[in-house]
Write a protein that holds these residues in place. Structure first.
Motif, PDB file in Angstrom:
ATOM      1  N   VAL A 182       4.867  -0.856   8.184  1.00 27.01           N
ATOM      2  CA  VAL A 182       6.137  -1.520   7.864  1.00 27.01           C
ATOM      3  C   VAL A 182       6.803  -0.873   6.648  1.00 27.01           C
ATOM      4  N   THR A 183       6.008  -0.515   5.640  1.00 32.96           N
ATOM      5  CA  THR A 183       6.623   0.061   4.433  1.00 32.96           C
ATOM      6  C   THR A 183       6.810   1.574   4.548  1.00 32.96           C
ATOM      7  N   LYS A 184       6.210   2.198   5.577  1.00 37.41           N
ATOM      8  CA  LYS A 184       6.245   3.667   5.725  1.00 37.41           C
ATOM      9  C   LYS A 184       5.745   4.344   4.454  1.00 37.41           C
ATOM     10  N   SER A 185       4.676   3.810   3.918  1.00 38.83           N
ATOM     11  CA  SER A 185       4.129   4.313   2.657  1.00 38.83           C
ATOM     12  C   SER A 185       2.615   4.134   2.663  1.00 38.83           C
ATOM     13  N   PRO A 186       1.882   5.051   1.961  1.00 37.36           N
ATOM     14  CA  PRO A 186       0.426   4.894   1.916  1.00 37.36           C
ATOM     15  C   PRO A 186      -0.034   3.869   0.876  1.00 37.36           C
ATOM     16  N   LYS A 187       0.913   3.288   0.115  1.00 40.69           N
ATOM     17  CA  LYS A 187       0.514   2.436  -1.003  1.00 40.69           C
ATOM     18  C   LYS A 187      -0.408   1.273  -0.602  1.00 40.69           C
ATOM     19  N   PRO A 188      -0.087   0.519   0.474  1.00 33.57           N
ATOM     20  CA  PRO A 188      -1.004  -0.579   0.834  1.00 33.57           C
ATOM     21  C   PRO A 188      -2.412  -0.078   1.138  1.00 33.57           C
ATOM     22  N   LEU A 189      -2.521   1.126   1.718  1.00 33.24           N
ATOM     23  CA  LEU A 189      -3.833   1.685   2.054  1.00 33.24           C
ATOM     24  C   LEU A 189      -4.583   2.064   0.781  1.00 33.24           C
ATOM     25  N   HIS A 190      -3.895   2.726  -0.159  1.00 33.35           N
ATOM     26  CA  HIS A 190      -4.547   3.104  -1.420  1.00 33.35           C
ATOM     27  C   HIS A 190      -4.944   1.864  -2.221  1.00 33.35           C
ATOM     28  N   ASP A 191      -4.058   0.866  -2.262  1.00 29.24           N
ATOM     29  CA  ASP A 191      -4.382  -0.360  -3.017  1.00 29.24           C
ATOM     30  C   ASP A 191      -5.600  -1.055  -2.406  1.00 29.24           C
ATOM     31  N   PHE A 192      -5.680  -1.056  -1.058  1.00 28.73           N
ATOM     32  CA  PHE A 192      -6.823  -1.671  -0.396  1.00 28.73           C
ATOM     33  C   PHE A 192      -8.116  -0.956  -0.777  1.00 28.73           C
ATOM     34  N   VAL A 193      -8.121   0.367  -0.692  1.00 20.60           N
ATOM     35  CA  VAL A 193      -9.335   1.136  -0.998  1.00 20.60           C
ATOM     36  C   VAL A 193      -9.714   0.954  -2.472  1.00 20.60           C
ATOM     37  N   GLU A 194      -8.714   0.943  -3.352  1.00 15.69           N
ATOM     38  CA  GLU A 194      -8.995   0.793  -4.785  1.00 15.69           C
ATOM     39  C   GLU A 194      -9.698  -0.539  -5.076  1.00 15.69           C
ATOM     40  N   ILE A 195      -9.123  -1.629  -4.587  1.00 14.12           N
ATOM     41  CA  ILE A 195      -9.706  -2.955  -4.870  1.00 14.12           C
ATOM     42  C   ILE A 195     -11.039  -3.114  -4.139  1.00 14.12           C
ATOM     43  N   LEU A 196     -11.129  -2.583  -2.924  1.00 10.01           N
ATOM     44  CA  LEU A 196     -12.384  -2.695  -2.170  1.00 10.01           C
ATOM     45  C   LEU A 196     -13.549  -2.103  -2.963  1.00 10.01           C
TER      46      LEU A 196
END
Lengths: 196, 196
Positions: free
Chosen positions: B176-190
């Protein structure tokens, strides 16, 4: 008051359309099916909406307005500490999904999955809606950090993004498994590992 | 070898169908469009598949087989400690999604969102596929706990469910955002909060 009546019929079409789109998606929901369920004569659809896309955007706008008010009612509730507001929102969400046997999921999640690459207008509106939710989660998390309820080591905005992704994914998984387990597992790990 | 040729044409239809379904969903993907892109004459579709549903199940089966082998290649890689295998899988996944500009997402996630309430056969097959992925993640997490790389306080199966939900949700948000940010934020917090 004909203008009032027109508005009511339009809202009824939107209400029924929202329900159908939530269950079966936008592409699979035909205008004829909506009008039949709304008891509105065929052909009058274009009296209320310019196109199916225009109707879809109206469905999204009404949904976004209602969901925003509902989120505020939980996340701005000063009777509870910030993390308890978040937990209460998530737990009430699980109860609501159990009532519909996990058949609807999240309208924004469903449409994002289906339409993000098919319709740029939908994608942009969905991005705005998700960003507004993330902002509300982030403000609540910042309040928890400021009050000492939550350790301030991590950016509220990054935690909010993580929360939103995890919650949307758990809703999807609950839809597929027809079980609340992914939702409960998400809430459990979120509060035992991330929001602590 | 006509039987060989038949098999190749069938696989080509599946390959093109997988790409189209990934981008636009199952309902919006017409048989005509698939055959046109595959360069296969109209009308020969039912030579290879009993129905559009039969074709959809074949797409899912091929996808599940390939994805399972790919997951194993990361999660059973004994050259790396278990948590590094998980991180490598997630980071390579982000790279792969960047290459397609976040347009495809996850085929199982897309179909789950779209079809879980429309087609019980799809729902069951998707539930099996998700369960097999969860099992693989859980085995890797259990190995991390057994080796002392990860604290053993939490059920590997619950963490695996959380990981799968969060990853699917982050993929949706990236679409939806056409950006990797949600993926990076997920991996970081995980890795900073859950897998530590």
């Amino acid at each position: 008051m004909p203008s009032m009546e027109k508005r009511d019929t339009r809202m009824e079409i939107i209400r029924i359309g929202t329900d159908l789109i939530s269950r079966q998606g936008f592409n699979a929901t035909g205008i004829d099916q909506i009008l039949k369920e709304a008891g509105v004569p065929k052909g009058s659809f274009y009296h209320y909406f310019k196109s199916k896309e225009d109707f879809g955007m109206a469905v999204l706008d009404v949904f976004a307005g209602k969901y925003s008010a509902m989120l505020d009612s939980y996340l701005l509730d000063e009777e509870l500490p910030p993390l308890s507001r978040l937990r209460r929102y998530l737990e009430r969400g699980i109860e609501a999904m159990e009532k519909t046997a996990f058949s609807k999921g999240c309208l924004a999640g469903n449409l994002g999955q289906e339409m993000a690459d098919q319709h740029e207008g939908f994608r942009q509106r969905l991005e705005e809606i998700f960003a507004s939710w993330q902002q509300k989660f982030g403000a609540c998390i910042a309040e928890a950090q400021a009050s000492g309820e939550l350790h301030p080591g991590q950016s509220p905005e990054v935690i909010a993004e993580f929360l939103l992704s995890g919650w949307e994914g758990a809703i999807l998984r609950a839809k597929v498994t027809k079980s609340p387990k992914p939702l409960h597992d998400f809430v459990e790990i979120l509060f035992s590992h991330v929001l602590k």
